[in-house]
Design a protein around this motif. Structure first.
Motif, PDB file in Angstrom:
ATOM      1  N   ILE A   2       0.682  -1.402   0.138  1.00 46.18           N
ATOM      2  CA  ILE A   2       0.308   0.221   0.117  1.00 46.18           C
ATOM      3  C   ILE A   2       0.831   1.740  -0.071  1.00 46.18           C
ATOM      4  N   SER A   3       1.875   0.643   0.926  1.00 44.72           N
ATOM      5  CA  SER A   3       2.607   2.424   0.975  1.00 44.72           C
ATOM      6  C   SER A   3       3.421   2.698  -0.567  1.00 44.72           C
ATOM      7  N   ALA A   4       3.634   1.233  -1.186  1.00 44.02           N
ATOM      8  CA  ALA A   4       4.715   1.271  -2.105  1.00 44.02           C
ATOM      9  C   ALA A   4       3.577   2.203  -3.772  1.00 44.02           C
ATOM     10  N   ILE A   5       2.063   1.793  -3.280  1.00 44.12           N
ATOM     11  CA  ILE A   5       0.859   2.226  -4.048  1.00 44.12           C
ATOM     12  C   ILE A   5       0.701   3.829  -3.628  1.00 44.12           C
ATOM     13  N   VAL A   6       0.548   3.954  -2.454  1.00 43.95           N
ATOM     14  CA  VAL A   6       0.675   5.556  -2.530  1.00 43.95           C
ATOM     15  C   VAL A   6       2.558   6.131  -3.128  1.00 43.95           C
ATOM     16  N   ILE A   7       3.066   5.953  -2.231  1.00 45.31           N
ATOM     17  CA  ILE A   7       4.665   6.775  -2.882  1.00 45.31           C
ATOM     18  C   ILE A   7       4.599   6.812  -5.047  1.00 45.31           C
ATOM     19  N   ILE A  21       7.453   1.924 -10.401  1.00 49.92           N
ATOM     20  CA  ILE A  21       8.734   1.874 -10.882  1.00 49.92           C
ATOM     21  C   ILE A  21       9.839   2.321 -10.785  1.00 49.92           C
ATOM     22  N   ALA A  22       8.976   3.824 -11.039  1.00 51.42           N
ATOM     23  CA  ALA A  22      10.430   4.515 -10.270  1.00 51.42           C
ATOM     24  C   ALA A  22      10.592   5.090  -9.429  1.00 51.42           C
ATOM     25  N   ALA A  23       9.967   4.990  -7.957  1.00 47.72           N
ATOM     26  CA  ALA A  23       9.862   5.024  -6.296  1.00 47.72           C
ATOM     27  C   ALA A  23      11.083   3.360  -5.692  1.00 47.72           C
ATOM     28  N   LEU A  24      10.773   2.265  -6.912  1.00 46.27           N
ATOM     29  CA  LEU A  24      11.975   1.188  -6.991  1.00 46.27           C
ATOM     30  C   LEU A  24      12.399   1.592  -7.583  1.00 46.27           C
ATOM     31  N   LEU A  81       4.288  13.751  -9.977  1.00 47.62           N
ATOM     32  CA  LEU A  81       5.300  14.913 -10.193  1.00 47.62           C
ATOM     33  C   LEU A  81       5.763  14.605 -11.085  1.00 47.62           C
ATOM     34  N   GLY A  82       6.133  13.536 -11.338  1.00 44.01           N
ATOM     35  CA  GLY A  82       6.484  13.261 -12.968  1.00 44.01           C
ATOM     36  C   GLY A  82       6.291  14.172 -13.772  1.00 44.01           C
ATOM     37  N   ARG A  83       5.264  14.534 -13.682  1.00 42.87           N
ATOM     38  CA  ARG A  83       4.230  14.678 -14.938  1.00 42.87           C
ATOM     39  C   ARG A  83       4.621  15.925 -15.165  1.00 42.87           C
ATOM     40  N   LEU A  84       4.536  16.260 -13.346  1.00 41.44           N
ATOM     41  CA  LEU A  84       4.466  17.890 -13.328  1.00 41.44           C
ATOM     42  C   LEU A  84       5.476  18.319 -14.295  1.00 41.44           C
ATOM     43  N   VAL A  85       6.928  17.594 -13.702  1.00 40.43           N
ATOM     44  CA  VAL A  85       8.006  17.975 -14.454  1.00 40.43           C
ATOM     45  C   VAL A  85       8.131  17.979 -15.614  1.00 40.43           C
ATOM     46  N   ILE A  86       7.777  17.751 -16.194  1.00 38.25           N
ATOM     47  CA  ILE A  86       7.276  17.992 -18.224  1.00 38.25           C
ATOM     48  C   ILE A  86       6.389  18.656 -18.508  1.00 38.25           C
ATOM     49  N   PRO A  87       7.198  19.029 -19.068  1.00 39.05           N
ATOM     50  CA  PRO A  87       5.902  20.555 -19.697  1.00 39.05           C
ATOM     51  C   PRO A  87       5.276  19.858 -21.275  1.00 39.05           C
ATOM     52  N   TRP A  92      15.818  13.823   0.018  1.00 38.47           N
ATOM     53  CA  TRP A  92      15.960  14.886  -0.884  1.00 38.47           C
ATOM     54  C   TRP A  92      16.400  14.431  -1.970  1.00 38.47           C
ATOM     55  N   ILE A  93      17.335  13.648  -1.903  1.00 38.64           N
ATOM     56  CA  ILE A  93      18.132  13.822  -3.141  1.00 38.64           C
ATOM     57  C   ILE A  93      17.743  12.061  -4.241  1.00 38.64           C
ATOM     58  N   GLU A  94      17.206  10.959  -2.312  1.00 36.92           N
ATOM     59  CA  GLU A  94      16.800   9.894  -3.297  1.00 36.92           C
ATOM     60  C   GLU A  94      15.264  10.381  -4.024  1.00 36.92           C
ATOM     61  N   TRP A  95      14.387  11.358  -2.969  1.00 38.13           N
ATOM     62  CA  TRP A  95      13.344  11.660  -3.551  1.00 38.13           C
ATOM     63  C   TRP A  95      13.436  12.413  -5.715  1.00 38.13           C
ATOM     64  N   LEU A  96      14.258  13.373  -6.048  1.00 38.56           N
ATOM     65  CA  LEU A  96      15.363  13.914  -6.915  1.00 38.56           C
ATOM     66  C   LEU A  96      15.344  12.921  -7.780  1.00 38.56           C
ATOM     67  N   ILE A  97      15.826  12.076  -7.395  1.00 38.49           N
ATOM     68  CA  ILE A  97      16.088  10.628  -8.109  1.00 38.49           C
ATOM     69  C   ILE A  97      14.623  10.301  -9.473  1.00 38.49           C
TER      70      ILE A  97
END
Length: 87
Positions: free
Chosen positions: A7-12, A41-44, A19-25, A63-68
Motif C-alpha cells: 500500500i505504501s509503495a502504491i501511494v508513493i 517503478i521509478a520509486a523502486l 510529480l514526474g508528470r508535472l516536471v514535463i512541459p 531529498w536526493i532520493e526523491w529527486l532521483i
C-alpha cells in the motif's frame, strides 16, 4: 513484503508519478494507471540507485532520493507518452 508495504509503495508511486508528470512541459497522453505504474517503478529503481550512492538513509527528508525518483518518473512518463503518441 507485507500488505502495508504494498500500500505504501502504491501511494508513493502515485506521488512520484504525478510529480514526474508535472516536471514535463506540455500534455502527456497517458492515463492514470500508466502514471501510477511508472511512479511505482521509478520509486523502486530510484531507491535502489540512492542506496547504491549511499544517500537513501539520511537524517530528515531524503531529498536526493526523491529527486532521483522524480527524474526517473519524468523520463518514464516522457517515454511512454512518446510511444503512445506514435500509435
Amino acid at each position: 513484503m507485507e500488505i502495508s508495504g504494498v500500500i505504501s509503495a502504491i501511494v508513493i508511486g502515485i506521488v512520484i508519478g504525478v510529480l514526474g508528470r508535472l516536471v514535463i512541459p506540455g500534455r502527456q497522453r497517458i492515463g492514470v494507471l500508466w502514471t501510477i505504474a511508472i511512479g511505482i517503478i521509478a520509486a523502486l529503481i530510484g531507491t535502489g540507485i540512492a542506496s547504491g550512492l549511499d544517500v537513501a538513509d539520511t537524517d530528515g527528508v531524503d531529498w536526493i532520493e526523491w529527486l532521483i525518483q522524480i527524474a526517473l518518473a519524468a523520463i518514464g512518463v516522457a517515454a511512454v507518452s512518446k510511444v503512445k503518441l506514435r500509435r
